[in-house]
Design an enzyme around this catalytic site. Structure first.
Site, PDB file in Angstrom:
ATOM      1  N   GLY A  30      13.294  38.711  20.973  1.00  0.00           N
ATOM      2  CA  GLY A  30      13.011  37.313  21.342  1.00  0.00           C
ATOM      3  C   GLY A  30      13.160  37.111  22.846  1.00  0.00           C
ATOM      4  O   GLY A  30      12.343  36.449  23.485  1.00  0.00           O
ATOM      5  N   THR A  81      22.909  63.826  20.908  1.00  0.00           N
ATOM      6  CA  THR A  81      23.034  63.979  22.363  1.00  0.00           C
ATOM      7  C   THR A  81      24.509  63.976  22.749  1.00  0.00           C
ATOM      8  O   THR A  81      25.306  63.281  22.120  1.00  0.00           O
ATOM      9  CB  THR A  81      22.256  62.841  23.055  1.00  0.00           C
ATOM     10  OG1 THR A  81      20.887  62.963  22.666  1.00  0.00           O
ATOM     11  CG2 THR A  81      22.357  62.914  24.559  1.00  0.00           C
ATOM     12  N   ALA A 111      16.575  51.850  21.018  1.00  0.00           N
ATOM     13  CA  ALA A 111      17.183  53.157  20.714  1.00  0.00           C
ATOM     14  C   ALA A 111      17.210  53.367  19.209  1.00  0.00           C
ATOM     15  O   ALA A 111      18.042  52.819  18.495  1.00  0.00           O
ATOM     16  CB  ALA A 111      18.608  53.209  21.265  1.00  0.00           C
ATOM     17  N   TYR A 148      23.822  52.440   8.844  1.00  0.00           N
ATOM     18  CA  TYR A 148      23.295  52.818  10.170  1.00  0.00           C
ATOM     19  C   TYR A 148      21.812  53.143  10.050  1.00  0.00           C
ATOM     20  O   TYR A 148      20.975  52.594  10.765  1.00  0.00           O
ATOM     21  CB  TYR A 148      24.073  54.022  10.685  1.00  0.00           C
ATOM     22  CG  TYR A 148      23.648  54.538  12.030  1.00  0.00           C
ATOM     23  CD1 TYR A 148      23.889  53.802  13.193  1.00  0.00           C
ATOM     24  CD2 TYR A 148      23.032  55.787  12.173  1.00  0.00           C
ATOM     25  CE1 TYR A 148      23.528  54.295  14.450  1.00  0.00           C
ATOM     26  CE2 TYR A 148      22.676  56.284  13.420  1.00  0.00           C
ATOM     27  CZ  TYR A 148      22.927  55.538  14.553  1.00  0.00           C
ATOM     28  OH  TYR A 148      22.574  56.031  15.790  1.00  0.00           O
ATOM     29  N   VAL A 164      25.657  41.053  21.175  1.00  0.00           N
ATOM     30  CA  VAL A 164      24.215  40.763  21.124  1.00  0.00           C
ATOM     31  C   VAL A 164      23.741  40.249  19.761  1.00  0.00           C
ATOM     32  O   VAL A 164      22.583  39.862  19.622  1.00  0.00           O
ATOM     33  CB  VAL A 164      23.343  41.966  21.560  1.00  0.00           C
ATOM     34  CG1 VAL A 164      23.661  42.384  22.987  1.00  0.00           C
ATOM     35  CG2 VAL A 164      23.478  43.142  20.599  1.00  0.00           C
TER      36      VAL A 164
HETATM   37  P1  NAD Z   1      28.433  54.379  22.004  1.00  0.00           P
HETATM   38  O1  NAD Z   1      29.268  53.922  20.847  1.00  0.00           O
HETATM   39  O2  NAD Z   1      29.093  55.183  23.076  1.00  0.00           O
HETATM   40  O3  NAD Z   1      27.743  53.140  22.701  1.00  0.00           O
HETATM   41  C1  NAD Z   1      27.316  51.998  22.005  1.00  0.00           C
HETATM   42  C2  NAD Z   1      27.712  50.776  22.814  1.00  0.00           C
HETATM   43  O4  NAD Z   1      27.209  49.599  22.147  1.00  0.00           O
HETATM   44  C3  NAD Z   1      29.228  50.615  22.927  1.00  0.00           C
HETATM   45  O5  NAD Z   1      29.595  50.423  24.277  1.00  0.00           O
HETATM   46  C4  NAD Z   1      29.511  49.374  22.077  1.00  0.00           C
HETATM   47  O6  NAD Z   1      30.653  48.656  22.520  1.00  0.00           O
HETATM   48  C5  NAD Z   1      28.208  48.594  22.207  1.00  0.00           C
HETATM   49  N1  NAD Z   1      27.969  47.637  21.120  1.00  0.00           N
HETATM   50  C6  NAD Z   1      28.016  47.878  19.782  1.00  0.00           C
HETATM   51  N2  NAD Z   1      27.754  46.746  19.103  1.00  0.00           N
HETATM   52  C7  NAD Z   1      27.516  45.768  20.034  1.00  0.00           C
HETATM   53  C8  NAD Z   1      27.172  44.387  19.962  1.00  0.00           C
HETATM   54  N3  NAD Z   1      27.050  43.752  18.784  1.00  0.00           N
HETATM   55  N4  NAD Z   1      26.991  43.701  21.120  1.00  0.00           N
HETATM   56  C9  NAD Z   1      27.121  44.314  22.323  1.00  0.00           C
HETATM   57  N5  NAD Z   1      27.454  45.623  22.453  1.00  0.00           N
HETATM   58  C10 NAD Z   1      27.644  46.339  21.322  1.00  0.00           C
HETATM   59  O7  NAD Z   1      27.199  55.187  21.389  1.00  0.00           O
HETATM   60  P2  NAD Z   1      26.042  56.030  22.110  1.00  0.00           P
HETATM   61  O8  NAD Z   1      26.129  57.425  21.648  1.00  0.00           O
HETATM   62  O9  NAD Z   1      26.015  55.735  23.558  1.00  0.00           O
HETATM   63  O10 NAD Z   1      24.746  55.390  21.422  1.00  0.00           O
HETATM   64  C11 NAD Z   1      23.969  54.404  22.086  1.00  0.00           C
HETATM   65  C12 NAD Z   1      22.708  54.102  21.301  1.00  0.00           C
HETATM   66  O11 NAD Z   1      21.945  55.297  21.125  1.00  0.00           O
HETATM   67  C13 NAD Z   1      22.981  53.557  19.898  1.00  0.00           C
HETATM   68  O12 NAD Z   1      22.021  52.563  19.605  1.00  0.00           O
HETATM   69  C14 NAD Z   1      22.780  54.758  19.004  1.00  0.00           C
HETATM   70  O13 NAD Z   1      22.370  54.390  17.716  1.00  0.00           O
HETATM   71  C15 NAD Z   1      21.690  55.518  19.741  1.00  0.00           C
HETATM   72  N6  NAD Z   1      21.731  56.951  19.421  1.00  0.00           N
HETATM   73  C16 NAD Z   1      22.644  57.788  19.989  1.00  0.00           C
HETATM   74  C17 NAD Z   1      22.659  59.131  19.642  1.00  0.00           C
HETATM   75  C18 NAD Z   1      23.609  60.108  20.265  1.00  0.00           C
HETATM   76  O14 NAD Z   1      23.549  61.296  19.916  1.00  0.00           O
HETATM   77  N7  NAD Z   1      24.463  59.737  21.185  1.00  0.00           N
HETATM   78  C19 NAD Z   1      21.752  59.622  18.688  1.00  0.00           C
HETATM   79  C20 NAD Z   1      20.854  58.728  18.110  1.00  0.00           C
HETATM   80  C21 NAD Z   1      20.842  57.401  18.493  1.00  0.00           C
END
Ligand code: NAD
Ligand code: UDP
Length: 319
Positions: A103, A176, A115, A146, A58
């Protein structure tokens, strides 16, 4: 049929969101570049006629044919070992990636939910953390890639809301956990459960007096869904306020897994927040939402999931 684009769809939270929106009767377009995600998290959706998947980064121009009603931008590495290993991609997906999706939302006249994270509060000086706290982040520390990407993401989202009148939502997610976390992603729950399953010592970083508050994934997804459907555009904390020290948490894991692991202490990573607990009164007031799953129930479901992994998956090294 309403159409929703979910980025980060092959990841932990993204895959659960895909399931939720399919179950709610949406047409779901998942997008992911698989940098930290895994197609096995959404493999069960491939035969569903209301689901399609785009393998796409993305941070590059995002094109989706047809109309879109909603976008949920969840693509980003999320665990400290991931974003320390790929710091520039982390900054890019939070900044350039978010810009592309805002966009796209503008072009499609779609509502977009971003998120964000409790990490915008950094190592917090107020406790518990309320949405009006500005945070305490070291911009140039290892976690800055981050935290600052997410802070920029919030600013950019607000600018699109204020300047273009875009319908935006910002969720600040607190730790989470649940099924589909990567066993080797370094976050404390998969780390401890993997160690227990492999018969290794549990590694506590620092003295173990730092706190976290863990939210089960089903509660988190419910909060996100309600926020998306609400009419509130400012950030909202979604998390479980039940706070625990990492020392006590390690003891709970030993009890839950029925193993007899020892605890070993390792150095605390730089800028690792000492305390974290969401104030969720805003979510309660606005969305009538609060976390319902207690840690014992949530951890048991998560451990049951990790137990189904093959011996080969269990042995994979942390990268
Ligand atoms: P995760 O690593 O399991 O999932 C993130 C996904 O994004 C992955 O499948 C990865 O391949 C994809 N990704 C990363 N960069 C990308 C790019 N440039 N283009 C397309 N895909 C891309 O992590 P998660 O725990 O599922 O987290 C998901 C979102 O929630 C994130 O934005 C994270 O910052 C946010 N978040 C999660 C938590 C938590 O506790 N799990 C806490 C705070 C925020
Ligand atoms: N942690 C730990 N042992 C591990 C992994 C993590 O003691 O094997 C600690 C980590 O230093 C932090 C807490 O557990 O204080 C939560 O870490 P996690 O990476 O899950 O989330 P975050 O620090 O991003 O909240």
């Amino acid at each position: 049929m309403k159409r929703v684009l979910i980025t980060g769809a092959a990841g932990f939270l993204g895959s659960h969101l895909c399931d939720r929106f399919i179950n709610e009767g949406f047409y779901v377009i998942g997008m992911d570049n698989l940098i930290t995600g895994d197609l096995k998290n959404i493999a069960h959706l491939f035969k569903n006629e209301y689901f399609e998947f785009y393998h796409h980064d993305v941070t590059k121009f995002v094109h989706v044919p047809g109309n879109l009603n909603y976008i949920l931008h969840f693509a980003s590495p999320a665990s400290p070992i991931d974003y320390l290993k790929i710091p520039i991609q982390t900054l890019k997906v939070g900044s350039l990636g978010t810009h592309n999706l805002l966009g796209l939302a503008k072009a499609k006249n779609a509502r977009i939910l971003i998120a964000s994270t409790s990490e915008v509060y950094g190592d917090p000086l107020i406790h518990p953390q309320t949405e009006d706290y500005y945070g305490n982040v070291n911009t140039i520390g290892p976690r800055g890639v981050y935290d600052e990407a997410k802070r920029f993401q919030e600013s950019l989202t607000m600018a699109y809301h204020n300047f273009h009148g875009l319908e935006t939502r910002i969720v600040r997610i607190f730790n989470t956990y649940g099924p589909r976390m990567r066993l080797n992603d370094g976050r404390v729950i998969p780390a401890f459960m993997g160690q227990a399953l492999r018969g290794e010592d549990l590694t506590i970083f620092g003295d173990g007096n730092q706190t976290r508050s863990f939210c089960y994934v089903d509660d988190q997804i419910e909060g996100i869904f309600r926020l998306l459907m609400s009419d509130y555009h400012l950030p909202v904390n979604i998390g479980n306020p039940d706070e625990i020290t990492i020392n006590d948490f390690a003891k709970e894991i030993i009890q839950l897994t029925g193993t007899n692991q020892k605890i070993v202490y390792k150095p605390l990573p730089e800028n690792d927040p000492l305390q974290r607990q969401p104030d969720t009164s805003l979510a309660k007031k606005l969305l009538n939402w609060e976390a319902k799953t207690d840690r014992k129930t949530g951890l048991q479901k998560t451990f049951d999931y990790f137990k189904t992994l093959s011996a080969e998956e269990l042995q994979k090294e942390e990268h």
